[in-house]
Design a protein around this motif. Structure first.
Motif, PDB file in Angstrom:
ATOM      1  N   MET A   1       0.819  -1.219   0.000  1.00 56.89           N
ATOM      2  CA  MET A   1       0.000   0.000   0.000  1.00 56.89           C
ATOM      3  C   MET A   1       0.853   1.269   0.000  1.00 56.89           C
ATOM      4  SD  MET A   1      -3.102  -0.276  -0.450  1.00 56.89           S
ATOM      5  CE  MET A   1      -3.899  -1.801  -0.913  1.00 56.89           C
ATOM      6  N   ILE A   2       1.963   1.243   0.699  1.00 57.14           N
ATOM      7  CA  ILE A   2       2.864   2.404   0.681  1.00 57.14           C
ATOM      8  C   ILE A   2       3.437   2.595  -0.727  1.00 57.14           C
ATOM      9  CG2 ILE A   2       5.113   3.247   1.506  1.00 57.14           C
ATOM     10  CD1 ILE A   2       4.373   2.142   4.270  1.00 57.14           C
ATOM     11  N   ILE A   3       3.751   1.488  -1.393  1.00 57.83           N
ATOM     12  CA  ILE A   3       4.251   1.577  -2.771  1.00 57.83           C
ATOM     13  C   ILE A   3       3.197   2.191  -3.690  1.00 57.83           C
ATOM     14  CG2 ILE A   3       4.745   0.139  -4.804  1.00 57.83           C
ATOM     15  CD1 ILE A   3       6.602  -1.506  -3.079  1.00 57.83           C
ATOM     16  N   VAL A   4       1.932   1.779  -3.537  1.00 57.20           N
ATOM     17  CA  VAL A   4       0.872   2.339  -4.378  1.00 57.20           C
ATOM     18  C   VAL A   4       0.802   3.858  -4.206  1.00 57.20           C
ATOM     19  CG1 VAL A   4      -1.619   2.443  -4.724  1.00 57.20           C
ATOM     20  CG2 VAL A   4      -0.515   0.225  -4.443  1.00 57.20           C
ATOM     21  N   ALA A   5       0.835   4.323  -2.952  1.00 56.96           N
ATOM     22  CA  ALA A   5       0.740   5.764  -2.685  1.00 56.96           C
ATOM     23  C   ALA A   5       1.970   6.516  -3.191  1.00 56.96           C
ATOM     24  CB  ALA A   5       0.559   6.001  -1.185  1.00 56.96           C
ATOM     25  N   GLN A   6       3.163   6.020  -2.824  1.00 58.45           N
ATOM     26  CA  GLN A   6       4.397   6.733  -3.173  1.00 58.45           C
ATOM     27  C   GLN A   6       4.674   6.688  -4.682  1.00 58.45           C
ATOM     28  OE1 GLN A   6       5.540   8.471  -0.797  1.00 58.45           O
ATOM     29  NE2 GLN A   6       6.260   7.357   0.991  1.00 58.45           N
TER      30      GLN A   6
ATOM     31  N   MET B   1      13.527   6.469  -9.364  1.00 57.48           N
ATOM     32  CA  MET B   1      12.907   6.560  -8.043  1.00 57.48           C
ATOM     33  C   MET B   1      11.952   5.391  -7.784  1.00 57.48           C
ATOM     34  SD  MET B   1      14.240   8.899  -6.328  1.00 57.48           S
ATOM     35  CE  MET B   1      13.113   8.684  -4.951  1.00 57.48           C
ATOM     36  N   SER B   2      11.367   4.829  -8.829  1.00 61.34           N
ATOM     37  CA  SER B   2      10.512   3.655  -8.660  1.00 61.34           C
ATOM     38  C   SER B   2      11.332   2.463  -8.171  1.00 61.34           C
ATOM     39  CB  SER B   2       9.815   3.300  -9.980  1.00 61.34           C
ATOM     40  OG  SER B   2       8.948   4.331 -10.394  1.00 61.34           O
ATOM     41  N   VAL B   3      12.526   2.298  -8.747  1.00 60.78           N
ATOM     42  CA  VAL B   3      13.435   1.221  -8.316  1.00 60.78           C
ATOM     43  C   VAL B   3      13.853   1.452  -6.865  1.00 60.78           C
ATOM     44  CG1 VAL B   3      15.668   0.122  -8.712  1.00 60.78           C
ATOM     45  CG2 VAL B   3      14.262   0.826 -10.667  1.00 60.78           C
ATOM     46  N   VAL B   4      14.220   2.698  -6.563  1.00 62.38           N
ATOM     47  CA  VAL B   4      14.621   3.054  -5.191  1.00 62.38           C
ATOM     48  C   VAL B   4      13.493   2.732  -4.211  1.00 62.38           C
ATOM     49  CG1 VAL B   4      15.141   5.002  -3.642  1.00 62.38           C
ATOM     50  CG2 VAL B   4      16.261   4.842  -5.868  1.00 62.38           C
ATOM     51  N   LEU B   5      12.262   3.053  -4.581  1.00 61.30           N
ATOM     52  CA  LEU B   5      11.107   2.830  -3.710  1.00 61.30           C
ATOM     53  C   LEU B   5      10.917   1.355  -3.388  1.00 61.30           C
ATOM     54  CD1 LEU B   5       8.519   3.838  -2.286  1.00 61.30           C
ATOM     55  CD2 LEU B   5       7.343   3.623  -4.486  1.00 61.30           C
ATOM     56  N   VAL B   6      10.953   0.495  -4.411  1.00 58.64           N
ATOM     57  CA  VAL B   6      10.752  -0.946  -4.192  1.00 58.64           C
ATOM     58  C   VAL B   6      11.876  -1.513  -3.321  1.00 58.64           C
ATOM     59  CG1 VAL B   6      10.643  -3.197  -5.311  1.00 58.64           C
ATOM     60  CG2 VAL B   6       9.423  -1.258  -6.316  1.00 58.64           C
TER      61      VAL B   6
ATOM     62  N   LEU C   1      13.751   0.043  -1.217  1.00 55.58           N
ATOM     63  CA  LEU C   1      13.634   0.628   0.118  1.00 55.58           C
ATOM     64  C   LEU C   1      12.552  -0.069   0.944  1.00 55.58           C
ATOM     65  CD1 LEU C   1      14.874   2.985   1.725  1.00 55.58           C
ATOM     66  CD2 LEU C   1      13.055   4.446   0.850  1.00 55.58           C
ATOM     67  N   VAL C   2      11.406  -0.311   0.339  1.00 55.08           N
ATOM     68  CA  VAL C   2      10.310  -0.971   1.055  1.00 55.08           C
ATOM     69  C   VAL C   2      10.700  -2.404   1.426  1.00 55.08           C
ATOM     70  CG1 VAL C   2       7.969  -1.888   0.795  1.00 55.08           C
ATOM     71  CG2 VAL C   2       8.456   0.468   0.129  1.00 55.08           C
ATOM     72  N   LEU C   3      11.337  -3.123   0.503  1.00 58.42           N
ATOM     73  CA  LEU C   3      11.773  -4.492   0.800  1.00 58.42           C
ATOM     74  C   LEU C   3      12.810  -4.521   1.924  1.00 58.42           C
ATOM     75  CD1 LEU C   3      12.072  -5.930  -2.828  1.00 58.42           C
ATOM     76  CD2 LEU C   3      10.446  -6.664  -1.068  1.00 58.42           C
ATOM     77  N   LYS C   4      13.634  -3.467   1.988  1.00 62.06           N
ATOM     78  CA  LYS C   4      14.675  -3.397   3.019  1.00 62.06           C
ATOM     79  C   LYS C   4      14.088  -3.013   4.371  1.00 62.06           C
ATOM     80  CE  LYS C   4      19.142  -3.213   4.172  1.00 62.06           C
ATOM     81  NZ  LYS C   4      20.020  -4.402   4.117  1.00 62.06           N
ATOM     82  N   LEU C   5      13.232  -1.984   4.399  1.00 60.66           N
ATOM     83  CA  LEU C   5      12.695  -1.477   5.662  1.00 60.66           C
ATOM     84  C   LEU C   5      11.546  -2.332   6.193  1.00 60.66           C
ATOM     85  CD1 LEU C   5      12.647   2.393   4.982  1.00 60.66           C
ATOM     86  CD2 LEU C   5      14.331   1.079   6.274  1.00 60.66           C
TER      87      LEU C   5
ATOM     88  N   VAL D   1       9.488   5.494   5.389  1.00 58.01           N
ATOM     89  CA  VAL D   1       9.854   5.309   3.981  1.00 58.01           C
ATOM     90  C   VAL D   1       9.946   6.659   3.279  1.00 58.01           C
ATOM     91  CG1 VAL D   1       9.125   4.329   1.771  1.00 58.01           C
ATOM     92  CG2 VAL D   1       8.800   3.025   3.881  1.00 58.01           C
ATOM     93  N   GLY D   2       8.970   7.534   3.552  1.00 58.21           N
ATOM     94  CA  GLY D   2       8.847   8.792   2.826  1.00 58.21           C
ATOM     95  C   GLY D   2       9.999   9.749   3.025  1.00 58.21           C
ATOM     96  N   ILE D   3      10.558   9.798   4.235  1.00 54.53           N
ATOM     97  CA  ILE D   3      11.683  10.711   4.489  1.00 54.53           C
ATOM     98  C   ILE D   3      12.875  10.324   3.623  1.00 54.53           C
ATOM     99  CG2 ILE D   3      13.408  11.392   6.217  1.00 54.53           C
ATOM    100  CD1 ILE D   3      11.133  11.269   8.308  1.00 54.53           C
ATOM    101  N   ILE D   4      13.163   9.022   3.553  1.00 56.33           N
ATOM    102  CA  ILE D   4      14.298   8.571   2.732  1.00 56.33           C
ATOM    103  C   ILE D   4      14.005   8.809   1.251  1.00 56.33           C
ATOM    104  CG2 ILE D   4      15.751   6.597   2.121  1.00 56.33           C
ATOM    105  CD1 ILE D   4      15.152   5.421   4.868  1.00 56.33           C
ATOM    106  N   VAL D   5      12.765   8.519   0.815  1.00 50.94           N
ATOM    107  CA  VAL D   5      12.390   8.773  -0.580  1.00 50.94           C
ATOM    108  C   VAL D   5      12.567  10.256  -0.916  1.00 50.94           C
ATOM    109  CG1 VAL D   5      10.458   8.822  -2.204  1.00 50.94           C
ATOM    110  CG2 VAL D   5      10.811   6.821  -0.770  1.00 50.94           C
ATOM    111  N   THR D   6      12.186  11.135   0.012  1.00 49.91           N
ATOM    112  CA  THR D   6      12.317  12.579  -0.208  1.00 49.91           C
ATOM    113  C   THR D   6      13.774  12.989  -0.333  1.00 49.91           C
ATOM    114  OG1 THR D   6      10.256  13.007   1.003  1.00 49.91           O
ATOM    115  CG2 THR D   6      11.782  14.853   0.744  1.00 49.91           C
ATOM    116  N   VAL D   7      14.610  12.511   0.577  1.00 46.18           N
ATOM    117  CA  VAL D   7      16.043  12.882   0.552  1.00 46.18           C
ATOM    118  C   VAL D   7      16.707  12.365  -0.723  1.00 46.18           C
ATOM    119  CG1 VAL D   7      18.271  12.514   1.685  1.00 46.18           C
ATOM    120  CG2 VAL D   7      16.236  13.004   3.068  1.00 46.18           C
TER     121      VAL D   7
END
Length: 496
Positions: A197-202, A249-254, A256-260, A470-476
């Motif tokens: 769900m976080i991936i869908v939003a971000q 950023m899509s790659v980074v997001l996936v 990141l979510v798998l890691k966190l 997740v969002g803070i890291i995605v933003t930075v």
């Protein structure tokens, strides 16, 4: 005789005036009573007061955006209407001319494109084509956890091309992904559910950057380009500039979510079957879906080839598509079908937002504020990349206070365009405006920062803390990537 019972109804309780509305009025009056500088026209001074009111009301969400738009229109009519004109201080604007100024945004082609985009989004929902595209994509991706998350991004990208509304896209994808989560047999608050769900939003916010017609704030940015710079960015130029950033950023997001949020299972036991069952339930593709798909592909081709194979602008082409979709017999919808599905408030806010930005320029408030911002910050002595870095960081930080990217764009982008026009040096102001428009979609940290975030939060699969983690890291990372692109790729394209 028995006396009949008489129920006494208590009078409805009166709602208190929202604190944010009171604060907005106080701030506006305070600005109006600040001694007026000699180089700022009276009308400009009053427009700055109206802008201050708008910012406070939008940040606090004291009233709905639609109501705030009507209030702002009324304030412009009377405050600017009783002010002397910039050209001849001995003559007042008059309420008739001022209300025309307040409604000028409704004649902008970008507003027409937003309305057209909302009609297309309604057609997608009406025919179920958006759901079919999402399900077919998921059925092709696979059933491992990683593939499902990649599939969520892929669905977002495909729908971003054909559904020009971030809220509509997320509203379509969320129920489908909830079905996929159910197939895992895990709790709603599991890492798998939260991650998807976080991936869908971000990812929705990320691809708002990549595709011009994916979000209303992009079209508002194009509207300001038209009004204030006399030029605009085509759909294809926006895609070439924004899509590479969005892909990375899509790659980074996936990752990141798998890691966190390490998933509890590596694969869905019956995930593919669940998706295919939903597809079977939908039945074969209907004729209306086929016609809508044909029109959507045609629009994409015309948007992408503007200025190369033809001279027709995006808005005009979109309206031809709408004509086809509403034709008797061949079309897929009627006016009655879509009128209840269109968020008309978005159109009203959009039009008033363009009017507000245009009026700031017409009354010279924007230029005056731009000059003072440049003088106070020393931006005029900085290189172009540093200017972009500072203005982009400003927009990202101030977005934390806004629940609407459209409201943020309406309030801040005209001022930043005025700042860019004030700055010396030979740099591409149109390109810089587009790049700053990218940062307006940075609603990654708080769920309240974007409607699609709130739609996903409503599934109760994640907490605001998990989202921010997740969002803070995605933003930075996203901001750092903006600067890398600005120093290399976008500079090579000539946008800086």
């Amino acid at each position: 005789m028995s006396t009949p019972d008489v129920s006494v109804q208590s009078p409805p309780q009166k709602k208190a005036i929202p604190i944010g509305l009171i604060a907005g009025v106080v701030v506006m009056i305070a600005v109006l009573f600040i001694p007026m500088p000699d180089d700022l026209p009276v009308a400009g001074h009053r427009m700055l007061a109206i802008l201050a009111f708008a910012v406070v009301v939008w940040i606090t969400e004291a009233v709905s955006y639609e109501a705030s738009a009507i209030i702002i229109t009324s304030l412009m009519a009377f405050l600017v209407g009783t002010a002397p004109t910039v050209q001849d201080p001995s003559v007042e604007y008059g309420t008739s001319r001022a209300i025309s100024m307040a409604l000028a945004g409704f004649s902008n082609s970008a507003l027409a494109l937003v309305a057209g985009a909302l009609f297309i989004a309604a057609a997608m929902t009406l025919t179920g084509l958006d759901r079919r595209i999402a399900l077919v994509t998921l059925s092709k991706i696979g059933t491992s956890t990683r593939r499902v998350m990649i599939g969520a991004v892929a669905v977002t990208i495909l729908l971003s091309l054909v559904v020009p509304s971030a809220t509509a896209r997320s509203a379509c994808v969320v129920p489908i992904m909830m079905g996929v989560i159910a197939a895992f047999g895990v709790d709603k608050r599991s890492n798998i559910a939260a991650g998807i769900m976080i991936i869908v939003a971000q990812a929705t916010s990320i691809w708002n950057v990549g595709i011009q017609t994916a979000a209303a704030q992009n079209l508002l940015t194009v509207g300001f380009m038209d009004k204030m710079l006399g030029d605009r960015i085509t759909w294809a130029e926006w895609l070439v500039a924004g899509a590479p950033w969005a892909i990375i950023m899509s790659v980074v997001l996936v990752v990141l979510v798998l890691k966190l949020m390490p998933p509890e299972a590596d694969a869905i036991a019956g995930g593919k079957e669940a998706v295919e069952a939903q597809l079977r339930e939908m039945g074969p593709m209907t004729s209306s879906q086929k016609r809508l798909l044909a029109v959507s592909i045609g629009l994409l081709l015309f948007w992408a080839t503007e200025g190369k194979l033809h001279r027709f602008d995006t808005t005009s082409v979109t309206y031809v598509g709408l004509v086809v979709l509403m034709l008797p017999r061949f079309g897929v919808m009627t006016w009655k079908d879509v009128q209840s599905r269109i968020p008309w408030g978005t159109v009203i806010v959009f039009g008033v937002g363009i009017s507000l930005g245009t009026a700031l320029l017409t009354t010279q408030a924007g230029q005056w504020l731009g000059n003072h911002v440049v003088a106070a910050t020393g931006l005029d002595s900085l290189p172009t990349l540093s200017i972009f870095a500072i203005l982009a960081a400003f927009l990202i930080l101030i977005h934390l206070g806004f629940a609407s990217a459209t409201a943020l764009t309406s309030a801040m982008l005209p001022i930043l365009i005025a700042v860019l026009q004030t700055l010396p040096g030979d740099f591409n102001r149109l390109g810089m405006t587009m790049l700053l428009g990218f940062t307006v979609s940075f609603g990654f940290i708080l769920p309240i920062n974007a409607p699609q975030n709130m739609v996903c939060l409503g599934t109760d699969t994640f907490t605001a803390k998990q989202f921010a983690k997740v969002g803070i890291i995605v933003t930075v990372v996203g901001y750092a990537l903006l600067l890398v692109f600005a120093a290399t790729y976008w500079r090579w394209l000539g946008w800086l």
